[in-house]
Design a protein around this motif. Structure first.
Motif, short mmCIF file in Angstrom:
data_model
loop_
_atom_site.label_atom_id
_atom_site.label_comp_id
_atom_site.label_asym_id
_atom_site.label_seq_id
_atom_site.Cartn_x
_atom_site.Cartn_y
_atom_site.Cartn_z
N THR A 169 0.85 -1.19 0.00
CA THR A 169 0.00 0.00 0.00
C THR A 169 0.89 1.24 0.00
O THR A 169 1.85 1.33 0.75
CB THR A 169 -0.98 0.03 1.21
N TRP B 20 1.99 3.71 3.21
CA TRP B 20 2.53 2.92 4.31
C TRP B 20 2.75 3.75 5.57
O TRP B 20 2.68 3.27 6.68
CB TRP B 20 3.84 2.25 3.89
N GLN C 55 0.22 3.65 8.47
CA GLN C 55 0.01 2.50 9.36
C GLN C 55 0.30 2.92 10.79
O GLN C 55 1.23 3.72 11.02
CB GLN C 55 0.97 1.36 8.98
#
Ligand code: CUA
Length: 182
Positions: free
Chosen positions: A9, A12, A15
């Motif tokens: 993704t 990132w 996250q």
């Protein structure tokens, strides 16, 4: 995700941070703060990170001032290289040249008296390290570093070079004499 393949993704960085990683970031940050505040703390309490002044100079000008001091206050010569030992009057400006691979001249100071110690390099970076007091200062070419020093204990001290300066770096050592006031 691995370091070699691109992240699956693209976002990132959105996250949530892992607990372990967060802990390490916190530890590193706290340690940075500790190190940062150690500088002023050590300056005040440790008496080793001395405050100094720095002025531009040239090897010629600095050599001239050093030579004048040596001509006036030389008391004897020491070692095979006949390094002059200089005993300048208490409270005066004293000069020490750092060059490949020698400190010149040797200084003899009086206990309890304050001096202005001028340091300059004639070629490249050297390190002034006074032992066993563990006072350290980098000595750069074209700059004159001035430390205001008051030796508190009579004795013979060592000055070593603690910045690697070439093949004979390890031989760049000298003495500093501190004598009882006459
Ligand atoms: Cu001078 Cu190492």
């Amino acid at each position: 995700m691995s370091a070699i393949t691109p992240p699956t993704t693209r976002l990132w960085w959105k996250q949530p941070i892992d607990r372990v990683e967060g802990t390490w970031i916190a530890i590193a940050f706290v340690w940075c703060l500790v190190m940062f505040f150690m500088m002023p703390y050590w300056h005040i309490v440790g008496k080793q990170n001395l405050a100094n002044e720095a002025y531009r100079t040239t090897p010629e000008r600095f050599t001239q001032k050093t030579q004048e001091m040596v001509d006036k206050y030389k008391v004897r010569e020491e070692t095979e290289q006949k390094i002059p030992v200089v005993a300048p009057p208490a409270g005066s400006d004293v000069y020490l040249i750092a060059r490949l691979w020698q400190w010149w001249p040797m200084l003899e100071l009086e206990e309890g008296k304050t001096y202005r110690l001028h340091l300059a390099s004639m070629d490249w970076l050297h390190g002034f390290s006074l032992q066993p007091e563990n006072i350290n200062i980098q000595v750069h070419p074209n700059y004159e570093h001035i430390l205001t020093v008051t030796p508190t204990r009579a004795g013979t001290y060592s000055i070593i070079c603690n910045e690697y300066c070439g093949i004979n770096h390890h031989t760049m050592v000298t003495r500093l004499y501190v004598v009882k006031p006459k």
